[in-house]
Design an enzyme around this catalytic site. Sequence first.
Site, PDB file in Angstrom:
ATOM      1  N   ARG A  22      -7.334   6.167  -5.322  1.00 16.61           N
ATOM      2  CA  ARG A  22      -7.064   7.600  -5.383  1.00 16.61           C
ATOM      3  C   ARG A  22      -7.454   8.178  -6.744  1.00 16.61           C
ATOM      4  O   ARG A  22      -8.090   9.234  -6.831  1.00 16.61           O
ATOM      5  CB  ARG A  22      -5.587   7.847  -5.071  1.00 16.61           C
ATOM      6  CG  ARG A  22      -5.181   7.346  -3.688  1.00 16.61           C
ATOM      7  CD  ARG A  22      -3.668   7.329  -3.512  1.00 16.61           C
ATOM      8  NE  ARG A  22      -3.117   8.674  -3.547  1.00 16.61           N
ATOM      9  CZ  ARG A  22      -1.814   8.925  -3.535  1.00 16.61           C
ATOM     10  NH1 ARG A  22      -0.933   7.909  -3.483  1.00 16.61           N
ATOM     11  NH2 ARG A  22      -1.377  10.170  -3.567  1.00 16.61           N
ATOM     12  N   ILE A  51       0.860  -1.177   0.000  1.00 14.48           N
ATOM     13  CA  ILE A  51       0.000   0.000   0.000  1.00 14.48           C
ATOM     14  C   ILE A  51       0.901   1.232   0.000  1.00 14.48           C
ATOM     15  O   ILE A  51       2.068   1.153   0.375  1.00 14.48           O
ATOM     16  CB  ILE A  51      -0.981   0.015   1.201  1.00 14.48           C
ATOM     17  CG1 ILE A  51      -0.249  -0.041   2.543  1.00 14.48           C
ATOM     18  CG2 ILE A  51      -1.981  -1.124   1.094  1.00 14.48           C
ATOM     19  CD1 ILE A  51      -1.165   0.009   3.759  1.00 14.48           C
ATOM     20  N   ASP A  52       0.349   2.354  -0.453  1.00 13.46           N
ATOM     21  CA  ASP A  52       1.138   3.572  -0.594  1.00 13.46           C
ATOM     22  C   ASP A  52       1.712   4.030   0.748  1.00 13.46           C
ATOM     23  O   ASP A  52       1.164   3.724   1.811  1.00 13.46           O
ATOM     24  CB  ASP A  52       0.280   4.700  -1.167  1.00 13.46           C
ATOM     25  CG  ASP A  52      -0.202   4.411  -2.584  1.00 13.46           C
ATOM     26  OD1 ASP A  52       0.422   3.568  -3.247  1.00 13.46           O
ATOM     27  OD2 ASP A  52      -1.191   5.027  -3.010  1.00 13.46           O
ATOM     28  N   ARG A  53       2.786   4.808   0.673  1.00 13.94           N
ATOM     29  CA  ARG A  53       3.468   5.287   1.886  1.00 13.94           C
ATOM     30  C   ARG A  53       2.498   6.009   2.820  1.00 13.94           C
ATOM     31  O   ARG A  53       2.534   5.803   4.037  1.00 13.94           O
ATOM     32  CB  ARG A  53       4.618   6.233   1.490  1.00 13.94           C
ATOM     33  CG  ARG A  53       5.373   6.814   2.669  1.00 13.94           C
ATOM     34  CD  ARG A  53       6.611   7.566   2.212  1.00 13.94           C
ATOM     35  NE  ARG A  53       6.262   8.773   1.471  1.00 13.94           N
ATOM     36  CZ  ARG A  53       6.102   9.972   2.021  1.00 13.94           C
ATOM     37  NH1 ARG A  53       6.239  10.121   3.338  1.00 13.94           N
ATOM     38  NH2 ARG A  53       5.813  11.016   1.282  1.00 13.94           N
TER      39      ARG A  53
END
Length: 302
Positions: free
Chosen positions: A237, A137-139
């Site tokens: 997103r 998953i994204d930072r």
Amino acid sequence: MNHEQDLWTYTLQPQDDGVKYQDILYRRFHFSRKLIQHLKQGERVWVNGAFTFLTTRGKAGETLSVQLQPPEINSIPGENLPLEILYEDDYFIAINKPAGQVVHPTPRYPRGTIGNAVVGYWLAKGEARPFRPIHRIDRNTSGVVVIGKNQFAHQQMAWQHAHGRIHKCYRGIVEGQVMEDQGTIKAPIALAPDSFIQRQISPEGSPAVTLYKVLERYQDASLLEFILETGRTHQIRVHCQHLGHPLLGDDLYGGNLARINRQALHSSIYEFNHPLTGELTTIQAPLPEDLQRLLRELARVE
């Protein structure tokens, strides 16, 4: 079936009589061809406690044992870092990742990652394992990250992912009131021109499908639940921006930073069939404090 640490065992059934061990592993338990080839290197397969070749034909009642985790070299340095463990057994470990932490080391983020923390945790227990995240998953997204402890676990989850057996659920807070109670966003995603990071909707992109449901509406925001049918980079997103309701705090995709300085997105549930037992395994991560605080603030504006 039963297991010890990294030792997979199976008692052959009548329908396995006369079938090669490698075919039992491939057809019944979805071992990949690559993993089966690796098992042929060294003494890693036994029947009734004695070494055997995978091309041997089995007999009902035999106990087939496979060493899933041979000694391997780990290329990620371990670090003594905080680690919130949501789930752990001999095959998987699941971490509740805080926003701001990267999953896997990169040239930009070589240390301080979930990978460094997990390897450090294993080394402290005297275990040497490569870091094999099942997904990332994204930072600046928080929540569940699942890591395979051996090649078998990682490969089995790849098979489940390819066959639509994994259920991933996210929660996010978007700008504005989403009027439809639920919906499906089908919009292909591609890398944006002149960018290594940003994605965009493009007819030339990879197919991407996101299901959403409104959980709560506020004066100028909505709490949504997302279920991913595909797993494209930045999918939720980009799809929220496409819907006209970008995630709060997601300035890369049109979100406002006034209330929160990271995308208001959380990986809340990861569900799969355990490759050893077939039982449904559900891992949940509670909503972090910054998103809970944001929801309280939104409720006060009513």
